[in-house]
Scaffold this active site. Structure first.
Site, PDB file in Angstrom:
ATOM      1  CG  ASP A   4      16.418 -17.613  18.869  1.00 44.05           C
ATOM      2  OD1 ASP A   4      17.254 -18.160  19.594  1.00 44.05           O
ATOM      3  OD2 ASP A   4      15.324 -18.125  18.601  1.00 44.05           O
TER       4      ASP A   4
ATOM      5  CG  HIS B 190      15.687 -19.710  22.148  1.00 46.53           C
ATOM      6  ND1 HIS B 190      16.399 -20.271  21.121  1.00 46.53           N
ATOM      7  CD2 HIS B 190      14.908 -20.702  22.653  1.00 46.53           C
ATOM      8  CE1 HIS B 190      16.055 -21.563  21.013  1.00 46.53           C
ATOM      9  NE2 HIS B 190      15.170 -21.843  21.930  1.00 46.53           N
TER      10      HIS B 190
ATOM     11  CD  GLU C 137      14.191 -25.571  21.515  1.00 46.79           C
ATOM     12  OE1 GLU C 137      14.359 -26.674  20.986  1.00 46.79           O
ATOM     13  OE2 GLU C 137      14.528 -24.497  20.962  1.00 46.79           O
TER      14      GLU C 137
HETATM   15  C1  ACM Z   1      10.764 -24.091  18.755  1.00 46.66           C
HETATM   16  O1  ACM Z   1      10.862 -24.703  17.681  1.00 46.66           O
HETATM   17  N1  ACM Z   1      11.766 -24.081  19.614  1.00 46.66           N
HETATM   18  C2  ACM Z   1       9.540 -23.381  19.108  1.00 46.66           C
END
Ligand code: ACM
Ligand code: ZN
Length: 772
Positions: free
Chosen positions: A205, A295, A355
């Site tokens: 991440d 991410h 995201e």
């Molecule tokens: C997430 O909580 N962004 C999968």
């Protein structure tokens, strides 16, 4: 035979059967088995015990069982029959047809002579071993010397059992905080105990890269280490503020390099192989996730050429994606996944896809060229193109792609699996299953175990049915199961991780395993976890003692009031202070009802039997006269006046500084239809109180909310947070009381206000009480 009968039968018969033993034994197997019939007698473990397996492929299961009882008896494992026989049988030989054919199903027979397990899969044998473990006294978990006098026997029983859902998952975020190999193994051990079978390992991440990739060594040489970030500092602050060392960063994960303190760690490929093998022995499949295209900052910081703008700078909090316009970036992703595929035998591999911040793609010539060449009309379509390209690569390598629900509309094949996380996107599961895709459900509302817990948490999980969602029978068949996700921004230590996960993981395992007719309700669940918590005590697991009851955040009284605390776990040590200090083992012991005659703030803390504390709870007993009604008020309409502000901040007080998007009328404290995105909401009007009295109100929201009543900030649920409830009382005179609710959220959200009756039960706020 289903549970309601089963529970009473078990409690009675356990009492009769073991009446001669020093301590009465209550059988508790969680998750609840399909059927369990207790018989007279028991089977006692003794030295020289043999564990026989029907087939060499079960030797790892036999050895695993041996390791569980090693503390108390010497045993051998062999192919053939034994005192404990673990037998693979053809599905046609499993009893009761269909359900027993499910992967993980088993039949367990304990009598005076021994134990026999029949299952048609390795997973079924492992499920049975977890049941055997729970049927043994909790002291099986501790060193021999400490368990003197305990008879290590199991009651004679016949159990037939099978899981409701095939996917019973737990996601561990190793990026925000790194978990050592031993910590991961501990988590796997605990998953097996509660029959969870899918370990989703979030390995990368923005905040850290944890998997060694031979082709790109900088990912871990540098990308696994960071200078302390805002989350880390907040954790350290909380450790001091809350007198809780579980918020400290473990020192073994810190190192000093060139004068800088760096924090992190990573798994070598050898570590990963060891963990996969450890999990496999325990019937758990490991599903890796290398999250992309967003991410991805930990990678981009080391290999800036794969980003759009050559972004550099570790510690940048802006989450930048890879550049799908560059072939080299696509190859970079595929090279990484090639190594992933070699290390992880699971068919399923998680691509992430959540995201994605696409601002850079709009400005990037490579991305724009890709869009033109591929006839893509938006950056969203570019993301979908990237995900489809990756899926093709996965499939060519014999893997099936899992993605977060953002990729649900990206045109993937029916082989892809959608992991639903956005509770505010309720069509994710119906859409994906309609398109023939399988899904795994981990809606943040119930399944995000990094979210703070309150007295409703366990009830809410138990009440959640992954197969509802208005699905047809065919769509239901595509729901593989459920999963808990434990994001780790504010979970720096294994002790804190345990605190966030136990006992709620038992509720998740219950909904994943037990059929609805057998599933425990809240009351039964609280009873069932008592022996489980005793086992966790011996295992040294830092579980959270479920919420104390008998008070609210604010408790109003006119003359005097009694503080009468109830704890769902009998015998829990409860200590408190009234001077604002944090309760310690030396603080006053709560021993029964306390009469309160003056305004007092109580800070209360429960302690586990080993003396370690849970989080502090605070309750304010407020002596107050009845608040006068506003006799001048002249409301003209029902409901409240709502104003939506285009608000991006995270404090309710600042909402009205933002531009106005629109005005509405609402007949409840709720988000008006059509209000979404950046929400700052102000609801104004009067509360029309029918009679003088002390009223209890609750404000539930995600993110923050406040209620000002008669000009007092009365319910304060402010700040950016996950779904949370605040409850307070106020003494009110009959008549109109000016009220203002403020609320904000930037991603879906929830807002509700309700009344509680004297028994603490939720009541709808009557519509006629709201005027403006
Ligand atoms: C997430 O909580 N962004 C999968
Ligand atoms: Zn680009």
């Amino acid at each position: 035979m289903f549970k309601r009968f089963l529970i009473s039968f078990l409690l009675v018969s356990a009492t009769l059967c073991h009446a001669s033993q020093k301590e009465k034994r209550v059988i508790s197997v969680l998750p609840t088995p399909v059927s369990i019939i207790e018989q007279p007698g028991d089977f006692t473990l003794k030295n020289g015990l043999t564990i026989g397996v029907s087939d060499a492929s079960l030797l790892p299961a036999g050895t695993y069982l041996q390791s569980l009882i090693r503390q108390v008896v010497r045993s051998t494992v062999k192919v053939g029959k034994g005192d404990i026989s673990l037998q693979l049988v053809g599905q046609e030989n499993m009893p009761n047809g269909l359900s027993m054919k499910k992967e993980g199903a088993y039949q367990l027979n304990v009598d005076k002579k021994g134990i026999t397990v029949n299952a048609s899969s390795y997973a079924g044998i492992i499920s049975a071993i977890s049941t055997i473990r729970q049927l043994l006294p909790a002291e099986i978990e501790q060193a021999k010397a400490k368990s003197k006098g305990v008879v290590f026997s199991l009651p004679a029983v016949k159990i037939e059992d099978a899981p409701r859902l095939a996917w019973r998952g737990l996601m561990m975020d190793a990026s925000r905080h790194f978990w050592s190999k031993e910590e991961v193994k501990h988590v796997l051990d605990m998953m097996t105990l509660y029959k969870l079978n899918k370990f989703h390992w979030h390995l990368t991440d923005d905040q850290g890269w944890r998997m060694e990739v031979k082709k790109y060594p900088l990912l871990t040489e540098k990308g696994a280490w960071r200078k302390l970030n805002a989350h880390d500092r907040e954790c350290i602050n909380r450790a001091a503020k809350e007198d809780n060392t579980d918020f400290l960063l473990p020192t073994e994960k810190l190192k000093i390099e060139k004068g800088d303190t760096l924090y992190g760690g990573y798994y070598t490929q050898q570590d990963i192989k060891e963990i996969v093998s450890y999990a496999t022995q325990r019937g758990i499949e490991v599903i890796p996730e290398v999250d992309m295209p967003g991410h991805f900052l930990a990678a981009i910081s080391q290999y800036p050429d794969v980003a759009c703008t050559g972004l550099t700078g570790w510690g940048n909090t802006f989450s930048s994606p890879i550049c799908p316009g560059k072939d080299a970036a696509l190859n970079f992703c595929k090279d990484i996944y090639k190594e992933v595929f070699e290390l992880f035998p699971s068919t399923f591999v998680h691509l992430g896809g959540d995201e994605v911040e696409k601002t850079n793609w709009k400005k990037c010539a490579d991305c724009q060229k890709r869009m033109k060449d591929e006839k893509l009309h938006s950056e969203d379509e570019l993301q979908a193109w990237f995900v489809r390209d990756m899926e093709k690569f996965f499939n060519e390598n014999g893997k099936r792609l899992i993605g977060w629900d953002e990729v649900g509309e990206d045109g993937l094949s029916k082989d892809a699996v959608i992991m639903w996380w956005r509770s505010w996107n309720p069509t994710a599961v119906p859409h994906a299953t309609k398109a023939g895709m399988q899904v795994i459900e981990s809606p943040n509302k119930y399944c995000y175990f990094d979210y703070q817990q309150d007295k409703n948490t366990l009830k809410q999980i138990l009440g959640y049915d992954p197969l509802s969602n208005d699905l047809s029978a065919e769509q239901q068949r595509l729901v593989m199961g459920v999963q808990a996700n434990v994001w780790a921004e504010w979970i720096p230590s294994m002790k804190r991780w345990e605190y966030m996960v136990f006992p709620r993981i038992m509720a998740l395992s219950e909904i994943a395993w037990a059929e609805p007719a057998a599933k425990l309700n809240e009351t039964e669940f609280y009873r069932a976890i008592i022996p489980q918590l005793k086992r966790l005590d011996i295992l040294g697991v830092n579980y959270r003692i479920p919420d104390l009851r008998g008070f609210h955040n604010v408790n109003a009284f006119v003359n005097e009031k009694i503080l009468s605390i109830e704890c769902p776990i009998p015998g829990t040590e409860i200590r408190y202070t009234t001077d604002g200090s944090i309760p310690t083992k030396k603080s006053l012991l709560y021993q029964g009802d306390l009469k309160v005659t003056e305004s007092t703030t109580f800070r209360i803390r429960t302690f586990r039997p080993d003396g370690t504390p849970c989080d502090v709870v605070q309750t304010y007993f407020k002596k107050t006269p009845y608040a006068e009604a506003d006799l001048q008020a002249k409301p003209t309409a029902n409901g409240l006046q709502a104003t939506w502000y285009d608000f991006r901040g995270n404090r309710c007080a600042n909402i009205t500084t933002a531009p106005i998007n629109g005005t509405y009328k609402v007949d409840a404290v709720s988000i008006p239809e059509g209000v979404k995105g950046n929400i700052g909401l102000v609801l104004k009007g009067y509360l029309n109180i029918p009679a003088d009295g002390v009223y209890t109100f609750a404000l539930f929201s995600d993110d923050g909310s406040t209620l000002t009543l008669d000009g007092d900030l009365f319910l304060n649920n402010d700040g950016a947070h996950s779904p949370a409830e605040v409850i307070a009382q106020k003494a009110l005179k009959k008549g109109l009381h000016p009220m203002e609710v403020r609320y904000f959220d930037h991603n879906g959200g929830m807002l509700e206000m309700y009344l509680l009756n004297e028994r603490g039960e939720k009541q709808v706020l009557p519509k006629e009480w709201l005027l403006h």
